[in-house]
Enzyme design. Structure first.
Site, PDB file in Angstrom:
ATOM      1  N   TYR A 142       0.857  -1.191   0.000  1.00 40.91           N
ATOM      2  CA  TYR A 142       0.000   0.000   0.000  1.00 40.91           C
ATOM      3  C   TYR A 142       0.888   1.234   0.000  1.00 40.91           C
ATOM      4  O   TYR A 142       1.854   1.302   0.773  1.00 40.91           O
ATOM      5  CB  TYR A 142      -0.911   0.002   1.236  1.00 40.91           C
ATOM      6  N   ASP A 237       9.347   2.800  -0.735  1.00 39.04           N
ATOM      7  CA  ASP A 237       8.353   3.480   0.092  1.00 39.04           C
ATOM      8  C   ASP A 237       8.644   3.116   1.552  1.00 39.04           C
ATOM      9  O   ASP A 237       8.252   2.044   2.019  1.00 39.04           O
ATOM     10  CB  ASP A 237       6.941   3.053  -0.324  1.00 39.04           C
ATOM     11  N   LYS A 265       5.004   9.347   8.733  1.00 36.92           N
ATOM     12  CA  LYS A 265       4.915   8.769  10.086  1.00 36.92           C
ATOM     13  C   LYS A 265       6.016   9.248  11.027  1.00 36.92           C
ATOM     14  O   LYS A 265       5.958  10.365  11.559  1.00 36.92           O
ATOM     15  CB  LYS A 265       4.881   7.236   9.983  1.00 36.92           C
TER      16      LYS A 265
HETATM   17  P1  KE4 Z   1      -0.491   8.424   4.717  1.00 44.19           P
HETATM   18  O1  KE4 Z   1      -1.038   9.172   3.524  1.00 44.19           O
HETATM   19  O2  KE4 Z   1      -1.564   7.601   5.444  1.00 44.19           O
HETATM   20  O3  KE4 Z   1       0.322   9.324   5.659  1.00 44.19           O
HETATM   21  O4  KE4 Z   1       0.575   7.343   4.199  1.00 44.19           O
HETATM   22  C1  KE4 Z   1       0.179   6.426   3.209  1.00 44.19           C
HETATM   23  C2  KE4 Z   1       1.131   5.249   3.249  1.00 44.19           C
HETATM   24  C3  KE4 Z   1       2.129   5.161   2.301  1.00 44.19           C
HETATM   25  N1  KE4 Z   1       3.009   4.131   2.303  1.00 44.19           N
HETATM   26  C4  KE4 Z   1       2.937   3.162   3.245  1.00 44.19           C
HETATM   27  C5  KE4 Z   1       3.925   2.037   3.218  1.00 44.19           C
HETATM   28  C6  KE4 Z   1       1.933   3.202   4.237  1.00 44.19           C
HETATM   29  O5  KE4 Z   1       1.849   2.215   5.167  1.00 44.19           O
HETATM   30  C7  KE4 Z   1       1.011   4.264   4.254  1.00 44.19           C
HETATM   31  C8  KE4 Z   1      -0.112   4.345   5.268  1.00 44.19           C
HETATM   32  N2  KE4 Z   1      -0.140   3.309   6.253  1.00 44.19           N
HETATM   33  C9  KE4 Z   1      -1.433   3.027   6.828  1.00 44.19           C
HETATM   34  C10 KE4 Z   1      -1.281   1.868   7.821  1.00 44.19           C
HETATM   35  N3  KE4 Z   1      -0.933   0.633   7.193  1.00 44.19           N
HETATM   36  C11 KE4 Z   1      -2.031   4.232   7.476  1.00 44.19           C
HETATM   37  C12 KE4 Z   1      -3.198   3.944   8.378  1.00 44.19           C
HETATM   38  C13 KE4 Z   1      -4.487   4.362   7.772  1.00 44.19           C
HETATM   39  O6  KE4 Z   1      -4.634   4.270   6.532  1.00 44.19           O
HETATM   40  O7  KE4 Z   1      -5.352   4.807   8.558  1.00 44.19           O
END
Ligand code: KE4
Length: 438
Positions: A142, A237, A265
């Site tokens: 993701y 990523d 994060k």
């Molecule tokens: P954000 O846009 O949520 O800050 O990051 C997206 C993203 C990009 N790349 C990786 C590897 C990620 O894990 C994420 C977002 N992670 C999720 C949890 N697996 C965020 C939690 C959520 O979607 O509420």
């Protein structure tokens, strides 16, 4: 009715699903989402006053635990000076230098406001730099919710991706190809079919959105070589693994140099921050220097920078920070391994550093197809037991456990006691545990 239940009943009237991010709705674990009131150290407290040991940590940012005094102090100081100016500030230079200093592959970096924005920008930059359109991603990885990343594999490996969300036009998914994680042959097939059209390969260097799935030995190196041979960029990523697996993330852990890296994060210390960076000759294409446009009202926000700088500085300067975090994590994961071996439950424990995932399947989980063999109902039952015991796990089989540096041996032992209570109460299950750890 608990206060979480009444708040959730109200929230669903005003917010889609009652939450501002889908996984928070506890949809797959058959529980009411807990509305959190506060956090301190390794613990969070919900609006009903119930305290939980937190293995979500806001999905990774809270590696130090909640409200670390130095992070909180830095935020308060920054707030006193003003919340946002939309102008250059010294903190942005400090943050950029810190990231470039800690991550050898980064010569220049641009701050944005989320991991999604970081990935969206890095993909655009890779296309601008190579003047190619196609992007290879991996099933189960993701990368945030930009259109080009919300794509699942087409019917055949060679066919263009198909949208993985309503509202994503085929035009946005047709240039996204999907490969199989840990299967280098699936990537070679794509390069053989359209190598000179591939702008970049993007992946989580440790899969953490299909549960935790570390790379097989040699997989990352093979991807590095394939990209170099074909003039494509390798994008790591590291939104989750960045500054989690070590000061230079997964790329330092596995000694692989990507061309671009995305962060989120941990670099925000709990505030909304993302970043993308890489070699100078690539980053110099980003506006206002070059033709690849990207902008953001709150990019490099001084309060967010203060939180991120404080957190990264602690990670960088605390002696043996990652050694201590890894040893505490191993106490947990070794303990889980022993409990599962005794219980003879059909589970797989994948873990690396302070990331781990317990899959309710008897199959070793090395890719998304295998991850999906997990029994999500069994996971939900386990989740509910642990929640009742005061252990706050990610409310999904396909997320990670995040160990924080605020956790103590007593916290870990309490967690293991709750797991022992759950698993050793079971009398079914025949196969023994296979532990996959890297
Ligand atoms: P954000 O846009 O949520 O800050 O990051 C997206 C993203 C990009 N790349 C990786 C590897 C990620 O894990 C994420 C977002 N992670 C999720 C949890 N697996 C965020 C939690 C959520 O979607 O509420």
């Amino acid at each position: 009715m608990t206060r979480s239940e009444s708040l959730f009943a109200e929230a669903v009237n005003y917010i889609p699903g009652g939450v501002n991010s889908p996984v928070r709705a506890f949809g797959s674990v058959g529980e009411t989402p807990r509305f959190i009131e506060s956090g301190k150290g390794a613990y969070i407290t919900d609006v009903d006053g119930r305290r939980y040991l937190d293995f979500v940590g806001s999905w990774g940012p809270m590696i130090l635990g909640h409200n670390h005094p130095r992070v909180l102090e830095a935020v308060k100081e920054a707030c006193e000076k003003g919340l946002s100016f939309g102008a250059a500030t010294e903190a942005e230079v400090t943050m950029a230098k810190l990231i470039c200093d800690m991550v050898p592959s980064i010569e220049m970096v641009r701050m944005v406001n989320s991991g999604t924005e970081a990935v969206m920008s890095a993909v655009r930059l890779a296309r601008g730099y190579t003047r190619r359109n196609k992007i290879v991603k991996f099933a189960g990885c993701y990368h945030g919710h930009s259109d080009a990343m919300l794509v699942k594999a087409g019917s055949g490996v060679m066919t263009a991706g198909v949208p993985d969300s309503a509202g994503v036009p085929e035009g946005c998914s047709q240039d996204t190809l999907t490969a199989v994680y840990n299967d280098i042959a699936s990537v070679e097939a794509l390069f053989n079919a359209c190598g000179k059209e591939i702008a970049a390969v993007i992946l989580e260097p440790v899969g953490a959105n299909m549960g935790v799935v570390p790379p097989r030995e040699g997989f990352l190196q093979a991807l590095r070589e394939l990209c170099t041979q074909n003039g494509s960029l390798l994008i790591f990523d590291e939104v989750i693994t960045g500054f989690r697996l070590g000061p230079d993330g997964a790329q330092g852990y596995f000694h692989i140099m990507p061309d671009l890296t995305t962060f989120g994060k941990i670099i925000g210390g709990g505030m909304p921050v993302g970043a993308y960076g890489g070699r100078r000759e690539i980053m110099e294409l980003v506006a206002p220097l070059g033709p690849v446009y990207q902008a953001g009202t709150l990019s490099g926000n001084p309060v967010a920078m203060a939180a991120g700088i404080a957190q990264l500085t602690i990670l960088k300067e605390t002696p043996d920070f990652y050694g201590k975090l890894t040893r505490m994590s191993e106490r947990l994961f070794d303990g889980i391994g022993q409990i599962l071996a005794e219980s003879k439950r059909s589970c797989q424990l994948n873990h690396i550093g302070s990331l781990g995932c317990l899959f309710f399947t008897d199959q070793a989980v090395r890719d998304y197809t295998l991850a999906k063999t997990a029994d999500t109902k069994a996971f939900a039952e386990y989740f509910r037991h642990m929640l009742k015991a005061g252990i706050y796990l990610a409310p999904s089989q396909f997320e990670a456990m995040f160990v924080s540096a605020a956790m103590t041996e007593e916290d870990i032992d309490m967690t293991l006691a709750a797991m022992r209570g759950y698993f050793l109460g079971f009398h079914r299950g025949v196969s023994t545990l296979e532990r996959c750890c890297w």
